[in-house]
Design a protein around this motif. Structure first.
Motif, PDB file in Angstrom:
ATOM      1  N   GLU A  18       0.819  -1.227   0.000  1.00  0.00           N
ATOM      2  CA  GLU A  18       0.000   0.000   0.000  1.00  0.00           C
ATOM      3  C   GLU A  18       0.846   1.267   0.000  1.00  0.00           C
ATOM      4  O   GLU A  18       0.317   2.370  -0.148  1.00  0.00           O
ATOM      5  N   ASP A  48      -7.035   7.839  -2.654  1.00  0.00           N
ATOM      6  CA  ASP A  48      -6.730   8.571  -1.419  1.00  0.00           C
ATOM      7  C   ASP A  48      -5.364   8.161  -0.870  1.00  0.00           C
ATOM      8  O   ASP A  48      -5.006   6.991  -0.907  1.00  0.00           O
ATOM      9  N   TRP A  49      -4.646   9.137  -0.325  1.00  0.00           N
ATOM     10  CA  TRP A  49      -3.309   8.840   0.215  1.00  0.00           C
ATOM     11  C   TRP A  49      -2.996   9.779   1.355  1.00  0.00           C
ATOM     12  O   TRP A  49      -3.623  10.819   1.519  1.00  0.00           O
ATOM     13  N   GLU A  50      -1.984   9.381   2.127  1.00  0.00           N
ATOM     14  CA  GLU A  50      -1.451  10.281   3.158  1.00  0.00           C
ATOM     15  C   GLU A  50       0.057  10.088   3.245  1.00  0.00           C
ATOM     16  O   GLU A  50       0.592   9.059   2.819  1.00  0.00           O
ATOM     17  N   VAL A  53       1.375   6.701   1.454  1.00  0.00           N
ATOM     18  CA  VAL A  53       0.610   5.475   1.634  1.00  0.00           C
ATOM     19  C   VAL A  53      -0.798   5.647   1.085  1.00  0.00           C
ATOM     20  O   VAL A  53      -1.460   6.650   1.366  1.00  0.00           O
ATOM     21  N   THR A  86      -4.606   5.024   1.270  1.00  0.00           N
ATOM     22  CA  THR A  86      -5.447   4.798   2.446  1.00  0.00           C
ATOM     23  C   THR A  86      -6.793   4.185   2.088  1.00  0.00           C
ATOM     24  O   THR A  86      -7.653   4.018   2.951  1.00  0.00           O
TER      25      THR A  86
END
Ligand code: MF3
Ligand code: CO
Length: 280
Positions: free
Chosen positions: A80, A221-223, A232, A234
């Motif tokens: 991921e 979506d990521w952070e 990463v 999400t």
């Protein structure tokens, strides 16, 4: 911008492109070595050490190391993790999706390339699809550059390909993209993986670009983790990342970070590559 944008793009002479090819060829050999070393149980820090040793043994320098404080030679992004994973004690496991991104400097000239592998067996069909489509998206982008008038046509081609092949099942990592490359790793212009309002500068001989689609299963979506680097996904999906550094020459494209200069993959698409200035 009064049409001045193009003047900020560093254009290389044929002699400079030959040096960029030396940098790219070494990097392709480092990637080949890493692909052979990849196995369950090896840690990402071990792979990083192997890459740094090989780059230095050839009189070259890692370009990620120290870049804005980045602590390693490679970015290794597992499952991921989409990009900019920092090598460490993590042991690779069967079935992991592992994106390895690296670069080096030869006589002042930078290269940058990424490949995604799946470790051992079993391989989840959705992961095989992810990795193959991301690699093909890269080659669609490179092929678009061969006939493009503007740099923005690369992103349009990557977007159209992913939309046609994957529909909603894969998402782009939004906010990230490729870049010009030469006397620095990250230079003008931006090379996005999707259509933007800005059509970008004109494509002219001497231009060298890093093209790098990054795709995520499901939503995009990521952070960013607290380490300030690791990106990463999400939404529960895994990610892949393929990248080549490519030169535009009077005689056509040369894929600097592919052993055959891109000849085979571009011939499939009816495109002839430039003669290789470096004997390999
Ligand atoms: N290939 C990566 C990119 O173009 C470079 C990683 S950033 C670094 O985004 F800091 F790790 F070098
Ligand atoms: Co890059």
């Amino acid at each position: 911008m009064l049409g001045l944008g193009r003047s900020r793009v560093e254009l290389k002479t044929p002699e400079q492109i030959a040096l960029m090819r030396r940098s790219g060829l070494l990097l392709s050999q480092v990637h080949d070595m890493l692909a052979r070393e990849l196995r369950p149980g090896i840690t990402t820090a071990q792979l990083d050490a192997l890459a740094e040793e090989m780059i230095r043994d050839h009189g070259a320098t890692p370009n990620f190391l120290g870049y804005q404080g980045y602590p390693a030679t490679l970015c290794i992004s597992v499952n991921e993790v989409v990009v900019h994973g920092i090598p460490g004690a993590q042991e690779l496991r069967e079935g992991d999706v592992v994106s390895i991104d690296g670069g080096c400097i030869v006589e002042g000239w930078h290269s940058d390339a990424a490949r995604t592998h799946i470790v051992g067996q079993p391989r989840r069909p959705a992961d095989v699809e992810l990795v193959e489509l991301t690699e093909r998206a890269l080659w669609e982008g490179i092929a678009a550059l061969a006939t493009a008038r503007r740099v923005g046509e690369i992103g349009a081609a990557v977007e159209d390909f992913v939309e046609a092949e994957a529909g909603e099942t894969l998402s782009h990592l939004e906010g990230f993209g490729g870049h010009g490359i030469g006397t620095a790793m990250h230079m003008e212009p931006d090379v996005m993986n999707y259509r933007t309002r800005d059509r970008g500068p004109k494509v002219v001989p001497g231009m060298c670009l890093a093209i790098e689609p990054m795709l995520i299963q499901g939503p995009g979506d990521w952070e960013q983790l607290d380490d300030g680097w690791t990106i990463v996904a999400t939404g529960g999906g895994r990610a892949a990342h393929w990248e080549h550094s490519v030169a535009v020459t009077e005689q056509g494209l040369l894929v600097l970070t592919e052993r055959d200069g891109g000849a085979a993959r571009l011939a499939e698409r009816g495109i002839r590559t430039a003669p290789d200035p470096v004997a390999s």
